[in-house]
Design a protein around this motif. Structure first.
Motif, PDB file in Angstrom:
ATOM      1  N   ARG A  12       0.843  -1.189   0.000  1.00 40.71           N
ATOM      2  CA  ARG A  12       0.000   0.000   0.000  1.00 40.71           C
ATOM      3  C   ARG A  12       0.882   1.245   0.000  1.00 40.71           C
ATOM      4  NH1 ARG A  12      -5.034  -1.817  -1.454  1.00 40.71           N
ATOM      5  NH2 ARG A  12      -5.739  -3.487  -0.082  1.00 40.71           N
ATOM      6  N   VAL A  13       0.307   2.361  -0.394  1.00 40.40           N
ATOM      7  CA  VAL A  13       1.039   3.629  -0.390  1.00 40.40           C
ATOM      8  C   VAL A  13       1.379   4.024   1.041  1.00 40.40           C
ATOM      9  CG1 VAL A  13       0.864   6.093  -0.902  1.00 40.40           C
ATOM     10  CG2 VAL A  13       0.040   4.408  -2.556  1.00 40.40           C
ATOM     11  N   GLY A  24       4.782   3.827  -3.291  1.00 40.12           N
ATOM     12  CA  GLY A  24       4.385   2.420  -3.270  1.00 40.12           C
ATOM     13  C   GLY A  24       5.578   1.490  -3.270  1.00 40.12           C
ATOM     14  N   GLU A  42      -3.814  -7.586  -7.387  1.00 43.51           N
ATOM     15  CA  GLU A  42      -4.758  -7.183  -6.344  1.00 43.51           C
ATOM     16  C   GLU A  42      -3.997  -6.851  -5.062  1.00 43.51           C
ATOM     17  OE1 GLU A  42      -7.074 -10.295  -4.399  1.00 43.51           O
ATOM     18  OE2 GLU A  42      -5.987 -11.795  -5.582  1.00 43.51           O
ATOM     19  N   ASP A  44      -2.101  -4.249  -4.569  1.00 43.98           N
ATOM     20  CA  ASP A  44      -0.906  -3.443  -4.792  1.00 43.98           C
ATOM     21  C   ASP A  44      -1.305  -2.020  -5.176  1.00 43.98           C
ATOM     22  OD1 ASP A  44       1.936  -3.325  -4.835  1.00 43.98           O
ATOM     23  OD2 ASP A  44       1.872  -3.232  -7.016  1.00 43.98           O
ATOM     24  N   GLU A  45      -0.525  -1.044  -4.715  1.00 40.49           N
ATOM     25  CA  GLU A  45      -0.825   0.355  -4.992  1.00 40.49           C
ATOM     26  C   GLU A  45       0.419   1.098  -5.459  1.00 40.49           C
ATOM     27  OE1 GLU A  45      -4.387   1.165  -1.699  1.00 40.49           O
ATOM     28  OE2 GLU A  45      -2.383   2.024  -1.401  1.00 40.49           O
ATOM     29  N   GLN A  46       0.202   2.157  -6.243  1.00 37.76           N
ATOM     30  CA  GLN A  46       1.254   3.085  -6.650  1.00 37.76           C
ATOM     31  C   GLN A  46       0.802   4.488  -6.277  1.00 37.76           C
ATOM     32  OE1 GLN A  46      -0.185   1.065  -9.295  1.00 37.76           O
ATOM     33  NE2 GLN A  46       1.158  -0.580  -8.616  1.00 37.76           N
ATOM     34  N   ALA A  47       1.754   5.322  -5.846  1.00 39.52           N
ATOM     35  CA  ALA A  47       1.414   6.675  -5.404  1.00 39.52           C
ATOM     36  C   ALA A  47       1.389   7.667  -6.558  1.00 39.52           C
ATOM     37  CB  ALA A  47       2.411   7.136  -4.333  1.00 39.52           C
ATOM     38  N   LEU A  49       0.871   8.026 -10.117  1.00 43.02           N
ATOM     39  CA  LEU A  49       0.363   7.305 -11.284  1.00 43.02           C
ATOM     40  C   LEU A  49       0.803   7.923 -12.602  1.00 43.02           C
ATOM     41  CD1 LEU A  49      -3.227   6.422 -10.040  1.00 43.02           C
ATOM     42  CD2 LEU A  49      -1.184   4.980 -10.093  1.00 43.02           C
ATOM     43  N   GLY A  53       2.781   2.476 -12.416  1.00 37.45           N
ATOM     44  CA  GLY A  53       1.490   1.828 -12.586  1.00 37.45           C
ATOM     45  C   GLY A  53       0.886   2.068 -13.955  1.00 37.45           C
TER      46      GLY A  53
END
Length: 222
Positions: A12-13, A24, A42, A44-47, A49, A53
């Motif tokens: 997560r971020v 991330g 699923e 997973d996050e990127q700060a 964008l 991502g």
């Protein structure tokens, strides 16, 4: 060409110290199957964008053996330099930038993915491992890892097989890409061949075309 997924990572971020910039890059290993969709795994996050991502950077793969190269360069950070630290999703042994080509299509678990571009290291690597200039070294040494676009969604799990299905550009490894784009005055025709490679991310193709145009206008041999 065949190997297996050693580890999968998601995160997560979180704030990146000392500036507390959202990132991330912090990832945690998971031991269960994960769904891979068009924009990533699923959970997973990127700060940022704009730079991370999206469909052309859906999945980040980093060879585990590169960490030995980094630890030799920065022994003071050796305890930190282990799989997952640079924000990768997929960790393997036996597959590097010299083995994969731009546009390669791979079967990974039940998904199909395509090599879209190498990773362009940024300053967040320096902050993550607390070494100034780390991102510049990673790029110059060609130990950057790479991204995939997702052609067919599916599930990935540690231990799943990664196998080459198609290779549309056998003369264009990820290492060859870096040799060309990092050269001071590359051959414009080489840049145009790279830009035309099937599967290359559109923004990278456009940059190669723009640089080729500039070199031709300004005399590539000067």
């Amino acid at each position: 060409m065949k190997t297996t997924i050693d580890q999968l990572f998601i995160g997560r971020v979180r704030p990146l110290l000392p500036e507390c910039e959202p990132t991330g890059i912090y990832k945690t290993a998971v031991d269960r199957p994960l769904r891979l969709g068009a924009t990533g795994l699923e959970g997973d996050e990127q700060a940022d964008l704009r730079h991370h991502g999206g469909p052309w950077k859906a999945l980040h793969h980093y060879p585990a053996e590169h960490y030995a190269v980094l630890a030799q360069e920065w022994p003071q950070a050796a305890d930190l330099l282990a799989a997952g630290v640079l924000g990768e999703n997929v960790s393997t042994h036996g597959l590097t930038e010299h083995d994969l080509c731009i546009g390669d299509i791979l079967r990974m678990g039940s998904a199909r993915v395509q090599v879209s571009q190498p990773r362009a290291p940024c300053w967040k690597i320096d902050r993550r491992i607390k070494v100034d200039g780390a991102s510049r070294f990673v790029e110059a040494a060609g130990v950057t890892g790479w991204y995939y676009a997702v052609l067919t969604p599916g599930e990935l799990a540690p231990g799943d097989t990664i196998e080459l299905e198609e290779r549309p550009s056998p003369a264009l490894t990820l290492a060859d890409y870096w040799d060309a784009v990092l050269a001071h005055r590359p051959d414009p025709q080489v840049l145009r061949r790279i830009a035309a490679a099937p599967g290359l991310a559109p923004d990278k193709a456009e940059r190669c075309r723009e640089r080729a145009d500039w070199l031709e206008r300004n005399g590539a041999s000067r």
